[in-house]
Design a protein around this motif. Structure first.
Motif, mmCIF file in Angstrom:
data_model
loop_
_atom_site.group_PDB
_atom_site.id
_atom_site.type_symbol
_atom_site.label_atom_id
_atom_site.label_comp_id
_atom_site.label_asym_id
_atom_site.label_seq_id
_atom_site.Cartn_x
_atom_site.Cartn_y
_atom_site.Cartn_z
ATOM 1 N N GLN A 158 0.820 -1.214 0.000
ATOM 2 C CA GLN A 158 0.000 0.000 0.000
ATOM 3 C C GLN A 158 0.850 1.259 0.000
ATOM 4 O OE1 GLN A 158 -2.499 -0.674 3.445
ATOM 5 N NE2 GLN A 158 -4.157 -1.553 2.204
ATOM 6 N N GLN A 159 1.965 1.221 0.726
ATOM 7 C CA GLN A 159 2.855 2.376 0.736
ATOM 8 C C GLN A 159 3.374 2.679 -0.668
ATOM 9 O OE1 GLN A 159 2.151 3.736 3.840
ATOM 10 N NE2 GLN A 159 4.339 4.214 3.979
ATOM 11 N N ILE A 160 3.774 1.643 -1.376
ATOM 12 C CA ILE A 160 4.284 1.822 -2.735
ATOM 13 C C ILE A 160 3.171 2.297 -3.672
ATOM 14 C CG2 ILE A 160 5.252 0.608 -4.729
ATOM 15 C CD1 ILE A 160 6.751 -1.202 -2.747
ATOM 16 N N GLU A 161 1.996 1.694 -3.547
ATOM 17 C CA GLU A 161 0.864 2.076 -4.396
ATOM 18 C C GLU A 161 0.463 3.528 -4.150
ATOM 19 O OE1 GLU A 161 -3.804 0.795 -5.108
ATOM 20 O OE2 GLU A 161 -2.414 -0.595 -4.132
ATOM 21 N N ASN A 162 0.420 3.928 -2.888
ATOM 22 C CA ASN A 162 0.046 5.309 -2.560
ATOM 23 C C ASN A 162 1.077 6.305 -3.087
ATOM 24 O OD1 ASN A 162 -2.216 4.346 -1.244
ATOM 25 N ND2 ASN A 162 -1.305 4.462 0.800
ATOM 26 N N ALA A 163 2.338 5.946 -2.990
ATOM 27 C CA ALA A 163 3.392 6.840 -3.474
ATOM 28 C C ALA A 163 3.317 6.988 -4.993
ATOM 29 C CB ALA A 163 4.766 6.314 -3.059
ATOM 30 N N LEU A 164 3.012 5.902 -5.687
ATOM 31 C CA LEU A 164 2.894 5.969 -7.143
ATOM 32 C C LEU A 164 1.679 6.805 -7.547
ATOM 33 C CD1 LEU A 164 4.344 4.895 -9.660
ATOM 34 C CD2 LEU A 164 2.742 2.979 -9.671
ATOM 35 N N GLU A 165 0.585 6.664 -6.810
ATOM 36 C CA GLU A 165 -0.604 7.470 -7.097
ATOM 37 C C GLU A 165 -0.328 8.949 -6.844
ATOM 38 O OE1 GLU A 165 -4.397 8.602 -8.171
ATOM 39 O OE2 GLU A 165 -3.386 6.668 -8.452
ATOM 40 N N GLU A 166 0.390 9.244 -5.787
ATOM 41 C CA GLU A 166 0.754 10.638 -5.507
ATOM 42 C C GLU A 166 1.633 11.203 -6.606
ATOM 43 O OE1 GLU A 166 3.123 13.201 -2.042
ATOM 44 O OE2 GLU A 166 2.341 11.187 -1.606
ATOM 45 N N ARG A 167 2.518 10.371 -7.123
ATOM 46 C CA ARG A 167 3.386 10.786 -8.223
ATOM 47 C C ARG A 167 2.543 11.098 -9.474
ATOM 48 N NH1 ARG A 167 8.815 9.842 -8.696
ATOM 49 N NH2 ARG A 167 9.737 9.776 -10.777
ATOM 50 N N LYS A 168 1.576 10.226 -9.737
ATOM 51 C CA LYS A 168 0.682 10.435 -10.879
ATOM 52 C C LYS A 168 -0.080 11.752 -10.739
ATOM 53 C CE LYS A 168 -2.201 7.081 -11.799
ATOM 54 N NZ LYS A 168 -3.427 6.257 -11.697
ATOM 55 N N GLN A 169 -0.658 11.969 -9.565
ATOM 56 C CA GLN A 169 -1.445 13.181 -9.358
ATOM 57 C C GLN A 169 -0.591 14.438 -9.445
ATOM 58 O OE1 GLN A 169 -4.699 13.336 -9.394
ATOM 59 N NE2 GLN A 169 -4.686 11.106 -9.685
ATOM 60 N N GLY A 170 0.680 14.316 -9.074
ATOM 61 C CA GLY A 170 1.581 15.456 -9.209
ATOM 62 C C GLY A 170 1.768 15.858 -10.663
ATOM 63 N N ILE A 171 1.869 14.863 -11.542
ATOM 64 C CA ILE A 171 1.981 15.148 -12.979
ATOM 65 C C ILE A 171 0.696 15.780 -13.499
ATOM 66 C CG2 ILE A 171 2.233 14.093 -15.257
ATOM 67 C CD1 ILE A 171 4.004 11.959 -13.955
ATOM 68 N N VAL A 172 -0.436 15.178 -13.135
ATOM 69 C CA VAL A 172 -1.725 15.686 -13.589
ATOM 70 C C VAL A 172 -1.937 17.119 -13.136
ATOM 71 C CG1 VAL A 172 -4.229 15.429 -13.308
ATOM 72 C CG2 VAL A 172 -2.798 13.419 -13.719
ATOM 73 N N GLU A 173 -1.540 17.409 -11.905
ATOM 74 C CA GLU A 173 -1.750 18.746 -11.363
ATOM 75 C C GLU A 173 -0.961 19.792 -12.142
ATOM 76 O OE1 GLU A 173 -3.659 21.484 -9.276
ATOM 77 O OE2 GLU A 173 -4.057 19.329 -9.247
ATOM 78 N N GLN A 174 0.187 19.437 -12.646
ATOM 79 C CA GLN A 174 0.952 20.392 -13.446
ATOM 80 C C GLN A 174 0.213 20.760 -14.723
ATOM 81 O OE1 GLN A 174 5.218 20.230 -13.786
ATOM 82 N NE2 GLN A 174 5.354 18.595 -12.260
ATOM 83 N N PHE A 175 -0.409 19.777 -15.368
ATOM 84 C CA PHE A 175 -1.219 20.083 -16.550
ATOM 85 C C PHE A 175 -2.406 20.958 -16.176
ATOM 86 C CE2 PHE A 175 1.089 16.464 -18.300
ATOM 87 C CZ PHE A 175 1.314 16.884 -19.609
#
Length: 244
Positions: A158-175
């Motif tokens: 779950q820690q790894i999955e949450n970190a990857l999701e946070e990484r994804k949302q960081g990219i999306v937020e820039q757009f």
């Protein structure tokens, strides 16, 4: 047998008078004015049209041709819409929805719809994340090199999955931060595949597309070769022409 009509879209009257192309089944394009609205149609040669790639592209081609001729304010109708008579259109669509149609035309006037789909490679991003995060790397190494209880395995996963999701949302937020201020309206749709992380349509001033496209390029370049982007800068405004 009475004619049946395949409808493509609606324009504020007078709308286009003629389009030098054929619609589905190679039928010539025609227009029909009902009050303040002009309908683009062709004779329907089938009782029902399958949503094949050829038919879908043919439907879209008609609408794009109208926009290219300068009739930019239009309400695209859903694929496959066939009516038996113009009286049916008047009764079922024009009379009950005239005010809504006018409001939609006002909303779309001077604007165009563009869309962006952003994809990434989850495996590559996961490895990149591990290189950048020593704690997560150590936790993943535990999964591979030691005997752990089920609760520990679930927790680390779950820690790894949450970190990857946070990484994804960081990219999306820039757009979002770059593109949203350039648009009159935004509609975010669900991703269509597992590798798609952002799927959005934007309603922008018609003449600002070059600026919008450049903004996408700028964000994309900031990520190097990590993303794959599909940008559609010319399409009928399906996302922003919905009757409630």
């Amino acid at each position: 047998m009475a004619d049946r009509y395949y409808l493509y879209g609606i324009f504020p009257a007078p709308g286009p008078t003629a389009l030098p192309l054929d619609g589905l089944d190679a039928q010539p394009m025609q227009v029909k004015q009902l009050g303040d609205f002009t309908f683009l149609y062709s004779i329907a040669c089938q009782k029902r049209y399958l949503s094949s790639r050829k038919n879908l592209l043919g439907h879209e081609k008609v609408l794009e041709a109208a926009m290219e001729q300068g009739h930019r304010t239009l309400l695209p109708l859903q694929f496959g819409l066939i009516v038996e008579s113009w009286e049916q259109v008047q009764t079922d669509l024009v009379e009950p929805h005239a005010e809504d149609l006018v409001q939609l035309f006002e909303r779309l006037n001077g604007c165009r719809e563009v869309s962006i789909k952003v994809q990434w490679d989850p495996s590559t991003e996961l490895e990149r994340m591990m290189v950048e995060n020593a704690d997560l790397q150590a936790q993943r190494d535990q999964l591979e090199g030691t005997q752990l209880g089920m609760e520990q395995v679930i927790f680390i996963g779950q820690q790894i999955e949450n970190a990857l999701e946070e990484r994804k949302q960081g990219i999306v937020e820039q757009f979002r931060q770059v593109l949203t201020p350039l648009a009159k309206d935004v509609l975010e749709n669900p991703p269509q595949t597992d590798v798609m992380i952002y799927n959005a349509a934007f309603l922008i001033p018609w003449n600002s597309e070059a600026e919008f496209g450049q903004a996408i390029d700028t964000v994309d370049q900031s990520f190097g070769d990590r993303l794959r982007i599909r940008y559609n800068n010319f399409t009928a405004p399906y996302n922003f022409a919905q009757l409630q």
